[in-house]
Write an enzyme that holds these catalytic residues in place. Structure first.
Site, PDB file in Angstrom:
ATOM      1  N   SER A   1     -63.053  26.804  15.558  1.00 10.34           N
ATOM      2  CA  SER A   1     -61.722  26.035  15.822  1.00 10.34           C
ATOM      3  C   SER A   1     -61.500  25.141  14.794  1.00 10.34           C
ATOM      4  CB  SER A   1     -61.448  25.714  17.569  1.00 10.34           C
ATOM      5  OG  SER A   1     -60.360  24.983  17.375  1.00 10.34           O
TER       6      SER A   1
ATOM      7  N   TYR B   1     -64.236  20.931  24.474  1.00  6.51           N
ATOM      8  CA  TYR B   1     -63.827  22.133  23.533  1.00  6.51           C
ATOM      9  C   TYR B   1     -64.113  22.067  22.003  1.00  6.51           C
ATOM     10  CZ  TYR B   1     -61.328  26.228  21.892  1.00  6.51           C
ATOM     11  OH  TYR B   1     -60.941  27.307  20.949  1.00  6.51           O
TER      12      TYR B   1
END
Length: 247
Positions: free
Chosen positions: A144, A158
């Site tokens: 990501s 995350y």
């Protein structure tokens, strides 16, 4: 020549589903892995088969080692020798600052996003490595852009889990290249998928923070993943493609 076989974790929705559909159209036999949503996974499989491809749906939680082992054994039995893995399964939880995060949340995020990807990569390497009689292959990890920008005020956990995936991508790429396996990653930015509903922002696309002034589509990420899996990327390993609209 055997039909190439790809296992895509978390492939019942979003980026995983888009990647499965594109892989099926490109001639891969596809394993659509899912955790709970059998109907969604079956719909992806049906779409691939209607398009003339070959696919199966297999339930497994990548956070559970025995599930992962069973998942790979099912692919061995039903599709044949594995040639590609897409480590796509990942979770995030409600937006909050690190000061509010409890250990249970951190363990859920890190177990699925990090350990799950490690276990899947391990099982893929065992099968694809020329050292163990395999014929090589490719792994693409779905990281990501959060790994670069940190996820402050939202998902530092995350983001950190994806930072670990970036490091694993680099290290594993160097470890297995002489075994015929390439390892790369894509870093999506804000993509129109269901995952943000898990974080309390079902409509999340922060256009002001994106130079391209729009969110991305799952199929745009899938195109990058399929390129990294393909022979067109034969000289690329340990590398990253950011699909993030300029962030």
């Amino acid at each position: 020549m055997h039909q190439p076989v790809v296992l895509i974790t978390g492939a019942s929705r979003g980026i995983g589903a888009a990647t499965a559909l594109l892989a099926g159209a490109r001639g891969y036999a596809v394993c659509v892995n899912y955790v709970n949503n059998k109907a969604a996974a079956d719909a992806v499989v049906d779409a691939i088969i209607i398009g003339g491809g070959k696919a199966i749906a297999v339930a497994a939680d990548v956070a559970v080692e025995s599930d992962v082992i069973s998942l790979f054994e099912t692919v061995d039995a039903k599709l044949g020798p594995l040639t590609a893995l897409v480590n796509n399964a990942g979770i995030l939880e409600k937006q909050m600052q690190l000061a509010q995060m409890d250990v249970a949340r951190l363990q859920r995020i890190f177990t699925t996003n990090i350990i799950g990807s490690f276990i899947c990569a391990r099982e893929a390497v065992k099968r694809m490595s020329t050292n163990s009689g395999g014929s090589g292959g490719a792994i693409v990890n779905v990281s990501s852009v959060a790994a670069r920008i940190g996820g402050a005020g939202e998902y530092v956990d995350y983001a950190a889990s994806k930072g670990a995936i970036d490091t694993m991508t680099i290290g594993l790429a160097k470890e297995v290249i002489d075994q015929g396996i390439r390892v790369n990653a894509v870093r999506p930015g804000v993509i129109y998928t269901d995952i943000h509903a898990s974080g309390g922002e079902a409509g999340r696309v922060v256009k002001d923070s994106i130079p391209m002034r729009r969110g991305g589509r799952a199929d745009e990420v899938a195109q990058a993943i399929l390129w990294l899996l393909s022979d067109q990327a034969s000289y690329s390993t340990g590398t990253f493609i950011d699909v993030a609209g300029g962030r």
